[in-house]
Design a protein around this motif. Structure first.
Motif, mmCIF file in Angstrom:
data_model
loop_
_atom_site.group_PDB
_atom_site.id
_atom_site.type_symbol
_atom_site.label_atom_id
_atom_site.label_comp_id
_atom_site.label_asym_id
_atom_site.label_seq_id
_atom_site.Cartn_x
_atom_site.Cartn_y
_atom_site.Cartn_z
ATOM 1 N N PHE A 137 0.757 -1.360 0.206
ATOM 2 C CA PHE A 137 0.100 -0.064 0.104
ATOM 3 C C PHE A 137 0.876 1.230 0.038
ATOM 4 C CE2 PHE A 137 -4.200 -1.753 1.765
ATOM 5 C CZ PHE A 137 -4.514 -2.612 0.677
ATOM 6 N N ALA B 40 -5.528 1.206 6.044
ATOM 7 C CA ALA B 40 -5.214 1.271 4.580
ATOM 8 C C ALA B 40 -5.180 2.837 4.149
ATOM 9 C CB ALA B 40 -6.257 0.531 3.783
ATOM 10 N N ILE C 62 -1.740 4.254 2.529
ATOM 11 C CA ILE C 62 -1.556 4.731 1.069
ATOM 12 C C ILE C 62 -1.268 6.179 1.038
ATOM 13 C CG2 ILE C 62 -2.847 4.980 -1.081
ATOM 14 C CD1 ILE C 62 -4.444 2.479 -0.141
#
Length: 334
Positions: A254, A296, A300
């Protein structure tokens, strides 16, 4: 009295044995006979030394805005299940391309295929090149979200924007304790698939315990594949795909995603592939989407997170109006 009860029990068993275990329509191995919401096109290629074809939907916009959205379906979904999102996007000016990946739905079910996310991403890239599509908005749901992440990693300069909708792959299940699962075990489980088992699973995970009749056509779509003449091929491909999903994690990549990213996460999702096959002490650690979505978004670079507090694994189907508002707002900037 005992004899009477035993006789009654035997009659019940006999009646059950005579009954159709999963009544309903049967579809061919490439979803032949299912009423599609849009015309299905075919893209024939040679992949891994064999001819295969991808079914896909290519839906023009009402008033073109010059942009294209590519919709990547999940494991228990097809291009057709994006129907509501296709209508929302084309209504907003987007051309929409929604492929069925090899092994799924209207596409080829090979007897032997090296399934990998890289291969599926390459197949998708080849299809888009064939259609002359450059820098689309890539939108993936569930397993399609995991595929969309791989696509953005492989083709960052050819991805205009990445959207992941309740993607699986936000955690590495093996690292968290999921034991090895032989492909034969996946295959045996898939052969037992019925409309009832699909419905129960979807109600618990996709729709946060709720159920509405408008979800039923998609249950029958999947169940029809397992009732049809190609059920063994469907089950075998499904088993190979489950093995791919579990053994090819993407969560550690990610931080390498270099395209603008939007995460749309239903907070009542509890999906984790293979959770039912995990030991109880492991099962409880898997599928906590509120935590996974925030982790996440933090991993990212520059990702934006939109949370739906009352929705499950399929927010685009459970609350289409709220989902499409968030999606169209999130991809509005070119």
């Amino acid at each position: 009295m005992l004899r009477t009860l035993l006789a009654a029990a035997l009659l019940i068993v006999a009646a059950a044995a005579r009954a159709e275990p999963d009544p309903g329509l049967a579809y061919g191995p490439e979803l032949d006979g299912f009423p599609q919401p849009f015309p299905v096109a075919r893209h024939a290629v040679t992949s891994q030394r064999q001819p295969v074809q991808m079914g896909y939907l290519d839906v023009p916009p009402e008033r073109p805005n010059g942009r294209t959205a590519v919709l990547l379906h999940g494991k228990n979904f097809c291009a057709a299940t994006w129907e509501g999102t296709i209508r929302a996007l084309t209504g907003a000016g987007y051309r929409v391309v929604a492929p069925d990946q090899i092994g799924f739905c209207t596409s080829t079910k090979p007897a032997a295929y090296q399934f990998s996310f890289r291969q599926l991403a390459q197949n998708t890239h080849d299809l888009l090149a064939h259609l002359g599509i450059e820098r689309p908005v890539v939108i993936g749901h569930s397993t399609g979200g995991m595929l969309a992440a791989h696509y953005a990693l492989l083709y960052p300069r050819e991805t205009g924007r990445l959207v992941m909708v309740n993607p699986i792959g936000l955690e590495d299940w093996s690292r968290k304790g999921l034991p090895p699962i032989p492909i034969e075990q996946w295959y045996a489980r898939e052969l037992k698939t019925t409309a009832a088992s699909i419905r129960a699973y979807e109600q618990a995970t996709y729709y946060a315990g709720q159920w509405e009749e408008r979800y039923e056509p998609w249950v029958q779509m999947l169940a029809g594949l397992f009732r049809g003449p190609g059920r063994e091929a469907v089950a075998w491909n499904s088993a190979l795909l489950y093995d791919m999903i579990v053994t090819q994690p993407v969560v550690d990549r990610f931080p390498d995603i270099a395209v603008p990213t939007l995460l749309l996460i239903g907070q009542k999702d509890v999906t984790a592939i293979g959770k039912d096959l995990a030991p109880p002490e492991v099962r409880g650690r898997l599928g906590h989407y509120p935590e996974l979505g925030r982790a996440a978004a933090a991993a990212i670079p520059g990702a934006r997170l939109v949370e739906f507090p009352d929705l499950g694994h399929a927010p685009q189907m459970q609350d289409p109006a709220a989902f499409h508002r968030a999606l169209l707002d999130g991809i509005a900037a070119p």
